[in-house]
Scaffold this motif. Structure first.
Motif, short mmCIF file in Angstrom:
data_model
loop_
_atom_site.label_atom_id
_atom_site.label_comp_id
_atom_site.label_asym_id
_atom_site.label_seq_id
_atom_site.Cartn_x
_atom_site.Cartn_y
_atom_site.Cartn_z
N ILE A 1 0.85 -1.19 0.00
CA ILE A 1 0.00 0.00 0.00
C ILE A 1 0.88 1.24 0.00
N SER A 2 0.52 2.20 -0.84
CA SER A 2 1.28 3.45 -0.90
C SER A 2 0.33 4.63 -1.03
N GLU A 3 0.76 5.77 -0.54
CA GLU A 3 0.01 7.00 -0.74
C GLU A 3 0.37 7.59 -2.10
N GLY A 4 -0.62 8.10 -2.82
CA GLY A 4 -0.39 8.65 -4.14
C GLY A 4 -0.62 10.14 -4.20
N ILE A 5 -1.41 10.58 -5.18
CA ILE A 5 -1.64 12.01 -5.38
C ILE A 5 -2.94 12.43 -4.71
N SER A 6 -2.95 13.64 -4.17
CA SER A 6 -4.14 14.14 -3.50
C SER A 6 -5.02 14.87 -4.52
N GLU A 7 -6.13 15.37 -4.05
CA GLU A 7 -7.05 16.10 -4.92
C GLU A 7 -6.55 17.53 -5.09
N ARG A 8 -5.63 17.71 -6.02
CA ARG A 8 -5.06 19.03 -6.27
C ARG A 8 -5.43 19.50 -7.67
N LEU A 9 -5.89 20.74 -7.76
CA LEU A 9 -6.24 21.32 -9.04
C LEU A 9 -5.05 21.33 -9.99
N ILE A 10 -3.86 21.48 -9.42
CA ILE A 10 -2.67 21.61 -10.25
C ILE A 10 -2.41 20.36 -11.10
N PHE A 11 -2.79 19.17 -10.61
CA PHE A 11 -2.61 17.96 -11.41
C PHE A 11 -3.49 18.00 -12.67
N ARG A 12 -4.69 18.56 -12.55
CA ARG A 12 -5.56 18.68 -13.72
C ARG A 12 -5.06 19.76 -14.68
N GLU A 13 -4.39 20.77 -14.13
CA GLU A 13 -3.86 21.85 -14.97
C GLU A 13 -2.68 21.39 -15.81
N TYR A 14 -1.97 20.36 -15.38
CA TYR A 14 -0.79 19.89 -16.11
C TYR A 14 -1.15 19.27 -17.46
N PHE A 15 -2.30 18.58 -17.53
CA PHE A 15 -2.60 17.73 -18.68
C PHE A 15 -2.57 18.46 -20.03
N PRO A 16 -3.25 19.62 -20.18
CA PRO A 16 -3.25 20.28 -21.50
C PRO A 16 -1.85 20.66 -21.99
#
Length: 315
Positions: free
Chosen positions: A230-245
Motif C-alpha cells: 500500500i502506498s500514498e499517491g496524489i491528492s485532490e489538487r487542481l494543479i494535477f488537472r492543470e498539467y494535462f493540456p
C-alpha cells in the motif's frame, strides 16, 4: 487490424542489445482513479533519471496517455523547451468477426511490441483501459510492477474486495483482484517471474477521518490476503488537472508553465507527493531497487519449483 501504431509522438523500434526492460503496468477496472496521471508521472520520473522509457497505451477508446504525451510534445515544440519524452505507442485492437482470431492477433502484436521495446529500453510503462478485457489481462500477466491507483473511498475499494456493511470485514475478493491473482499465476508458470503489486491511494483527504481509518484497516487486511503493498499517491489538487493540456508533470520545472513566476505551495506539495510515491514503488532505479531486483532474480534461480500460489493468496 490490431497493431502498435506509431504516431507523431513515436518512432520505429530497432533491434539492439538485450537489456531486459522492466515492465510497469498501471491498471484498475474503475475509471477516474488516476491511472494516466500516475503513469505519466512515473514515466517522467524515470526519464529525468536518464533511463530510456517506452510507453504503450492500451486504452483504445480514451487514449488518455497518448494525448498526454502528444500535449507534452506540442508544448515543448511551441516554447522550445527541453522536455523529456518517452517513445510512445498507441494500441489499436484487432477487429474480426471471430473473437478468437482477434485475440490471437492482439496477442501477437502486443508480445512483439514488448519484445522489441525491451531490447532497446530500460523501462516499459503500459496504461490500461478502465474495464476488463483480453488486453487488460494479457498486460497484467507481463508486468514486473503493477500499480493500481484507487480513490480513497469504499466505492473504489469495491474493485478489490467487498466488505460487510456493519463489521467492515472482508467478505469477498472482487473481480479485479481475482484477475490479478490469476495473472500472477500465469506469469509464474510462464517464466518464473514475480509481479510486485502496489495499491496506490489517490485523493486522500488532508484530515484523518473515521472512514479513512476503516478504509485503511480494510486495505491492510486485504493486502495480507492478496499480497500487495500500500502506498500514498496524489491528492485532490487542481494543479494535477492543470498539467494535462500542457503535457507537464509536478516533476517539471515551474518555469515551463505559461504562468511564469515562482513555484506555488501546491506545486511543491505535488512534487513531494510524486517523489514519495516513486520511492515507495521500489523500482530498480537506484542501489536499493537494484539490490531488491537482484535478490528476487537470485531467489528465482535457486527455486526448484513454482510457488504454490493458492497456499499464499486466499481464495
Amino acid at each position: 487490424m490490431g497493431d502498435i501504431r506509431a504516431n507523431d509522438d513515436s518512432y520505429q523500434l530497432k533491434s539492439g542489445a538485450k537489456q531486459n526492460a522492466h515492465v510497469i503496468v498501471c491498471g484498475n477496472e474503475k475509471g477516474g482513479s488516476g491511472k494516466t496521471t500516475t503513469s505519466m508521472h512515473v514515466v517522467v520520473a524515470l526519464l529525468k533519471r536518464g533511463f530510456k522509457v517506452a510507453t504503450i497505451d492500451l486504452d483504445t477508446r480514451q487514449q488518455s496517455l497518448t494525448r498526454y504525451v502528444h500535449n507534452r510534445r506540442n508544448w515543448a515544440k511551441r516554447f522550445d523547451l527541453p522536455l523529456q519524452l518517452p517513445n510512445h505507442f498507441r494500441f489499436d485492437t484487432a477487429e474480426f468477426d471471430s473473437r478468437i482470431e482477434s485475440q490471437s492477433l492482439d496477442f501477437s502484436h502486443l508480445v512483439q511490441a514488448i519484445s522489441e521495446v525491451e531490447d532497446t529500453h530500460d523501462f516499459v510503462v503500459i496504461d490500461t483501459p478502465g474495464h476488463d478485457g483480453y488486453l487488460m489481462r494479457l498486460s497484467h500477466s507481463m508486468a514486473d510492477t503493477l500499480i493500481t491507483p484507487m480513490n480513497d473511498s469504499f466505492v473504489d475499494f469495491d474493485v478489490l474486495g467487498k466488505v460487510d456493511p456493519q463489521s467492515l470485514e472482508i467478505s469477498e475478493v472482487s473481480h479485479y483482484a481475482t484477475m490479478v491473482r490469476e495473472a500472477r499465476r500465469q506469469r509464474r508458470v510462464a517464466d518464473d517471474g514475480l509481479l510486485d503489486w502496489i495499491v496506490v491511494r489517490n485523493r486522500m483527504a488532508s484530515l484523518n477521518s473515521r472512514n479513512q481509518e476503516r478504509l485503511h484497516a480494510a486495505l491492510v487486511e486485504l493486502s495480507m490476503r492478496l499480497g500487495f503493498r500500500i502506498s500514498e499517491g496524489i491528492s485532490e489538487r487542481l494543479i494535477f488537472r492543470e498539467y494535462f493540456p500542457m503535457g507537464l508533470t509536478a516533476l517539471d520545472d515551474f518555469e515551463m508553465m505559461d504562468k511564469g513566476g515562482k513555484p506555488t505551495v501546491s506545486h511543491l506539495s505535488a512534487r513531494n507527493e510524486i517523489r514519495k510515491l516513486i520511492r515507495s514503488l521500489r523500482l530498480p532505479i537506484d542501489d536499493v531497487g537494484r539490490k531488491r531486483a537482484d535478490a528476487r532474480r537470485s531467489w528465482l534461480e535457486k527455486s526448484s519449483k513454482p510457488v504454490d500460489m493458492p497456499d499464499i493468496f486466499a481464495e
